[in-house]
Write a protein that holds these residues in place. Sequence first.
Motif, PDB file in Angstrom:
ATOM      1  N   CYS A  11     -17.056 -13.207   7.956  1.00  0.00           N
ATOM      2  CA  CYS A  11     -16.375 -14.163   7.579  1.00  0.00           C
ATOM      3  C   CYS A  11     -15.718 -13.577   6.061  1.00  0.00           C
ATOM      4  CB  CYS A  11     -17.057 -15.130   7.618  1.00  0.00           C
ATOM      5  SG  CYS A  11     -17.257 -15.839   9.819  1.00  0.00           S
ATOM      6  N   VAL A  80     -22.875 -15.643  14.134  1.00  0.00           N
ATOM      7  CA  VAL A  80     -21.763 -16.524  13.939  1.00  0.00           C
ATOM      8  C   VAL A  80     -22.080 -17.729  13.594  1.00  0.00           C
ATOM      9  CG1 VAL A  80     -20.389 -17.459  15.844  1.00  0.00           C
ATOM     10  CG2 VAL A  80     -20.928 -15.067  15.472  1.00  0.00           C
ATOM     11  N   ASN A  83     -21.542 -18.924  10.414  1.00  0.00           N
ATOM     12  CA  ASN A  83     -21.236 -18.560   9.633  1.00  0.00           C
ATOM     13  C   ASN A  83     -20.353 -17.594   8.779  1.00  0.00           C
ATOM     14  OD1 ASN A  83     -18.891 -20.717  11.052  1.00  0.00           O
ATOM     15  ND2 ASN A  83     -20.465 -22.605   9.221  1.00  0.00           N
ATOM     16  N   THR A  86     -18.113 -13.294  12.670  1.00  0.00           N
ATOM     17  CA  THR A  86     -17.414 -14.327  14.517  1.00  0.00           C
ATOM     18  C   THR A  86     -16.967 -13.170  14.652  1.00  0.00           C
ATOM     19  OG1 THR A  86     -15.230 -15.403  14.390  1.00  0.00           O
ATOM     20  CG2 THR A  86     -14.476 -13.400  13.030  1.00  0.00           C
ATOM     21  N   TRP A  87     -16.558 -12.936  16.319  1.00  0.00           N
ATOM     22  CA  TRP A  87     -17.040 -12.527  16.923  1.00  0.00           C
ATOM     23  C   TRP A  87     -15.122 -12.657  17.208  1.00  0.00           C
ATOM     24  CZ3 TRP A  87     -20.332  -9.302  18.408  1.00  0.00           C
ATOM     25  CH2 TRP A  87     -21.360 -10.230  18.940  1.00  0.00           C
ATOM     26  N   ALA A  92     -13.028 -15.085  21.496  1.00  0.00           N
ATOM     27  CA  ALA A  92     -13.665 -15.926  20.655  1.00  0.00           C
ATOM     28  C   ALA A  92     -12.427 -16.885  20.626  1.00  0.00           C
ATOM     29  CB  ALA A  92     -13.556 -14.490  19.812  1.00  0.00           C
TER      30      ALA A  92
END
Length: 95
Positions: A11, A80, A83, A86-87, A92
């Motif tokens: 992220c 994930v 935070n 992310t996938w 997702a």
Amino acid sequence: MPESDRLAIRCEPLAEVATPGRIAVLNLATPAAPPVILEGGAATVWELVDGRRSAREIVAELADLEVTPEEVVATIQGLVDVNLVTWSGPEAAGA
């Protein structure tokens, strides 16, 4: 394990401070959240999460360390959950 073929993407924005064997990561979009401290295998997995490798490819990179695919996916899923990662892919987005 469907996540194993999906890319893990960091992220943004993040702040990261690394020392040998230990990495502190903070998601700057959620400054109230405490930094996440990664050590050992989790730090190694973090270093390999680059948005170009799937979990399966990260497992292959770590084969010499005897890390199981389940451990890699669980580590990424933990990132994930806080935070930091992310996938990618249709799952997702809820497809």
